[in-house]
Scaffold this active site. Structure first.
Site, PDB file in Angstrom:
ATOM      1  N   GLU A 146      11.317  16.879   2.102  1.00  0.00           N
ATOM      2  CA  GLU A 146      11.115  15.968   0.971  1.00  0.00           C
ATOM      3  C   GLU A 146      12.470  15.554   0.421  1.00  0.00           C
ATOM      4  O   GLU A 146      13.206  16.371  -0.122  1.00  0.00           O
ATOM      5  CB  GLU A 146      10.330  16.640  -0.157  1.00  0.00           C
ATOM      6  CG  GLU A 146      10.102  15.680  -1.313  1.00  0.00           C
ATOM      7  CD  GLU A 146      10.044  16.325  -2.686  1.00  0.00           C
ATOM      8  OE1 GLU A 146       9.368  15.773  -3.556  1.00  0.00           O
ATOM      9  OE2 GLU A 146      10.692  17.368  -2.908  1.00  0.00           O
ATOM     10  N   ASP A 171      10.769  21.467   0.001  1.00  0.00           N
ATOM     11  CA  ASP A 171      10.763  20.783  -1.293  1.00  0.00           C
ATOM     12  C   ASP A 171      12.175  20.483  -1.812  1.00  0.00           C
ATOM     13  O   ASP A 171      13.087  21.296  -1.646  1.00  0.00           O
ATOM     14  CB  ASP A 171      10.056  21.709  -2.297  1.00  0.00           C
ATOM     15  CG  ASP A 171      10.014  21.132  -3.694  1.00  0.00           C
ATOM     16  OD1 ASP A 171       9.344  20.111  -3.873  1.00  0.00           O
ATOM     17  OD2 ASP A 171      10.654  21.703  -4.597  1.00  0.00           O
TER      18      ASP A 171
END
Ligand SMILES: *[C@@H]1O[C@H](CO)[C@@H](O)[C@H](O)[C@H]1NC(C)=O
Ligand SMILES: *[C@@H]1O[C@H](CO)[C@@H](O)[C@H](O)[C@H]1NC(C)=O
Ligand SMILES: *[C@@H]1O[C@H](CO)[C@@H](O)[C@H](O)[C@H]1NC(C)=O
Ligand SMILES: *[C@@H]1O[C@H](CO)[C@@H](O)[C@H](O)[C@H]1NC(C)=O
Ligand SMILES: *[C@@H]1O[C@H](CO)[C@@H](O)[C@H](O)[C@H]1NC(C)=O
Ligand SMILES: CC(=O)N[C@H]1CO[C@H](CO)[C@@H](O)[C@@H]1O
Ligand SMILES: [Ca+2]
Ligand SMILES: [Ca+2]
Length: 607
Positions: A306, A237
């Site tokens: 990401e 993330d």
């Protein structure tokens, strides 16, 4: 002529960027790439990733929030749809200030989701059904309730420098002008320690200090903890936020007229608090941990990163020919639009709108052409939505959903589905009173609608019973989507003509050799038309014909390489009504109709 101009602009932009390792724009745009059949595809390249937002998937105990036992009870959904990889958004212990993206213990499951035993049961159940399981790792920050942070506040070693602490310029004045992604200052003063700490997201998410090697070791051990418990890989993330400029300079104003001074977009972050080169070293270290396990049992472990960064930087996450880093960096091109749209850079465009045919082709080709040749087109991936964006049906309009799924599934590379996309769930209006997302709340009642991510996070719509079969609770954590009595899994399974059945057929087609390995091309593209062929000589091959325009039109495919005079209709959008293109019909490829915003998939044995 118009499209030639666009092409030149695109190339000019690409060439203006410094050239990077492994980043290459081909001059020639018409492609007939052939996948390499001598190189076996791994489970991610062959597969399809489905993102589960765990609070909203299935509630097993009636508290109104989804949980791990709920996911276990729904695994057959994936088997029935032909999905082989599930990625679960964070399930670790968390005070839920950012719904799990604020972790207070990276090696425990939050009680709202269950226990470590439930997780073990989930991995076993998934394995028995042939499903791979990917966890969502959040390395940039922890919760302020994490034991590391509490010890860091108290200057207890080795935790003293686990976070980014600085003195202010003067009492009450933070060390820099940096802003948090969710709005407001990125620094909060801690009275106890007498210093400011950095948080690129909310104040309850203090940034970890990646200049401290111990933090790297902590994270590698966390990865090992979950790999030991049967996890098949990680989705990492908020990667571009890992590092900050060690000189801590102020950031310059962006001049964006749409951004208020407390909004993230007000400043330029590139290379200061975002998108710094050191990031790649951490991802390389993470990959090495996965490699330890892969070397141990020969089973592939996957890493997806990401990063909403410019394409040339996205591509660097693949690593290099001697060291493959990420399996893939998420490709947000079909969410953000064409080229280099920075993280939340323009909320109007990044929330998307229907493309014209040329734009859609250029957006796709830009990514495919940027992939290094040693990775190959099978290393691409296509994201149509996630828990930070408007839902596909709300962004493109419901009529285009089937067509976009057809395109996504027939492109080379791995499709990524956000839960609910398979039934075309829509954003649900949520009042300010009911808003929970910190990104919405932080902006106040006048601006929350533009920023809140809650509308795309409402519970999964399984059937037409109470709470759509999601939960028996009187109130679910977010309100249910109002349309669940008509838009749900059960009805769409029963109805032959449904988004779900189109989705399932497309997932199956993706396993055909022509789609996994065949050549791809975009033979007919204009303002209202988009076509994609997947062709393997002498094999069953496919073409998607998508009319993105608002009026019906006829197509003539004669002259398109590999396509014979007749072809069979295998899939068409739910709204299609033409008697000429019914499923199973054989049509003349030189003259057939496609309705407004309708997609059609034809099959043929390629010449
Ligand atoms: C490839 O990447 C790895 C990890 O970042 C690095 O150590 C290595 O030097 C690179 N090799 C080449 C040939 O660039
Ligand atoms: C964002 O995109 C919209 C639509 O293309 C455009 O009208 C607007 O000017 C853009 N805003 C900025 C700040 O670039
Ligand atoms: C497609 O959209 C782009 C961006 O809005 C525009 O510049 C271009 O002219 C359009 N192309 C056609 C063929 O309409
Ligand atoms: C396709 O089939 C034809 C006829 O059987 C044969 O002559 C040709 O070599 C085949 N081509 C390929 C690429 O297999
Ligand atoms: C389709 O296009 C071909 C040339 O590419 C043309 O010869 C033919 O007449 C067209 N067919 C129809 C039905 O328009
Ligand atoms: C798509 C995604 O996972 N976005 C997350 C990025 O990181 C922030 C902070 O951890 C989350 O709030 C987002 O949901
Ligand atoms: Ca529950
Ligand atoms: Ca950071």
């Amino acid at each position: 002529m118009r499209s030639l101009v666009i092409l030149l602009v695109v190339l000019a932009v690409a060439f203006a960027c410094p050239s990077q390792t492994g980043f290459k724009i081909h001059q020639k745009r018409s492609i007939q790439h052939q996948g390499r059949e001598d190189k076996p595809l791994n489970w991610l390249e062959k597969g399809l990733v489905y993102q589960i937002y765990p609070r909203s998937f299935q509630d097993s105990d009636g508290d109104g929030v989804g949980d791990l036992k709920g996911i276990i009870s729904r695994l057959d959904h994936f088997v029935q749809l032909g999905i082989n990889v599930i990625w679960i958004s964070p399930i670790f212990k968390s005070p839920m200030a950012d719904f799990g993206y604020d972790v207070s213990d990276f090696t425990d499951i939050d009680p709202i989701f269950g226990t470590i035993q439930d997780f073990t049961d989930l991995t076993a159940a998934a394995k028995s059904k042939g499903l791979k399981l990917i966890l969502d790792m959040v390395p940039n920050h922890s919760s302020d309730e994490h034991e590391w942070f509490i010890k860091s506040v108290n200057r207890i070693d080795p935790y003293t420098d686990y976070y980014v602490w600085l003195d202010g310029d003067a009492p009450g004045v933070p060390p820099t002008n940096w802003l948090s992604v969710f709005g407001g200052p990125a620094w909060t003063f801690n009275e106890q320690r007498g210093q400011w700490y950095l948080h690129q997201f909310v104040a309850k998410q203090p940034d970890l200090n990646y200049r401290n090697p111990l933090v790297h070791e902590e994270f590698k051990n966390i990865l090992r903890f979950w790999l030991d418990r049967g996890t098949d890989g990680f989705r990492v993330d908020a990667v571009p936020h890992l590092y900050e400029d060690p000189a801590f300079p102020d950031e310059l104003p962006s001049g964006n007229p749409n951004a208020d001074p407390d909004q993230y977009d007000y400043l330029i972050h590139d290379q200061i608090t975002w998108n710094r080169p050191e990031t790649y070293d951490v991802m390389a270290e993470f990959r090495q941990v996965l490699q330890e396990y892969e070397d141990g049992d020969g089973q592939h472990r996957a890493m997806m990163t990401e990063a909403y960064v410019p394409l040339e930087n996205v591509i660097q996450f693949y690593g290099n020919e001697s060291f493959r880093m990420a399996d893939f960096p998420f490709n947000f091109a079909l969410i953000n639009g064409i080229s280099n749209c920075l993280y939340y850079c323009n909320t109007t465009t990044s929330r998307g709108y229907p493309y014209n045919g040329t734009q859609l082709r250029d957006t796709i080709v830009e990514f495919l052409d940027a992939i290094p040749s040693w990775v190959g087109p099978q290393g691409a991936n296509w994201v149509l939505g996630n828990h930070d964006q408007r839902r596909l049906a709300s962004r493109y309009g419901e009529a285009l959903v089937d067509g976009m799924i057809m395109v996504q599934m027939l492109l080379p590379g791995t499709p990524v589905t956000y839960y609910g996309e398979e039934i075309s769930m829509k954003d649900q209006f949520i009042s300010y009173e009911d808003t929970l997302d910190p990104q919405g709340c932080q902006m106040g009642p006048d601006r929350y609608e533009k920023f809140s991510r809650d509308p795309a996070r409402t519970p999964m719509q399984w059937d037409d019973t109470f709470n759509a079969g999601f939960s028996t609770a009187a109130e679910t954590w977010l309100p249910m989507g109002e349309n669940y009595p008509t838009v749900n899994v059960k009805l769409q399974k029963e109805n032959l003509v449904s988004h779900l059945n189109i989705y399932r057929t497309m997932v199956a087609l993706r396993q055909e050799a022509s789609v996994l390995y065949g050549a791809y091309d975009f033979p007919i593209v204009d303002a209202d038309a988009f076509t994609l062929t997947r062709i393997r000589t002498n094999s069953t091959s496919y073409i998607v014909v998508l009319n993105v325009g608002l009026e019906g039109r006829r197509f003539n495919l004669s002259g398109v390489t590999g396509i014979p005079e007749k072809a069979k209709v295998v899939v068409r959008s739910v709204q299609a009504t033409s008697g000429e293109t019914q499923i199973g019909f054989t049509i003349n490829t030189n003259d057939f109709p496609v309705g407004a915003q309708e997609g059609l998939v034809l099959s043929f044995v390629a010449l």
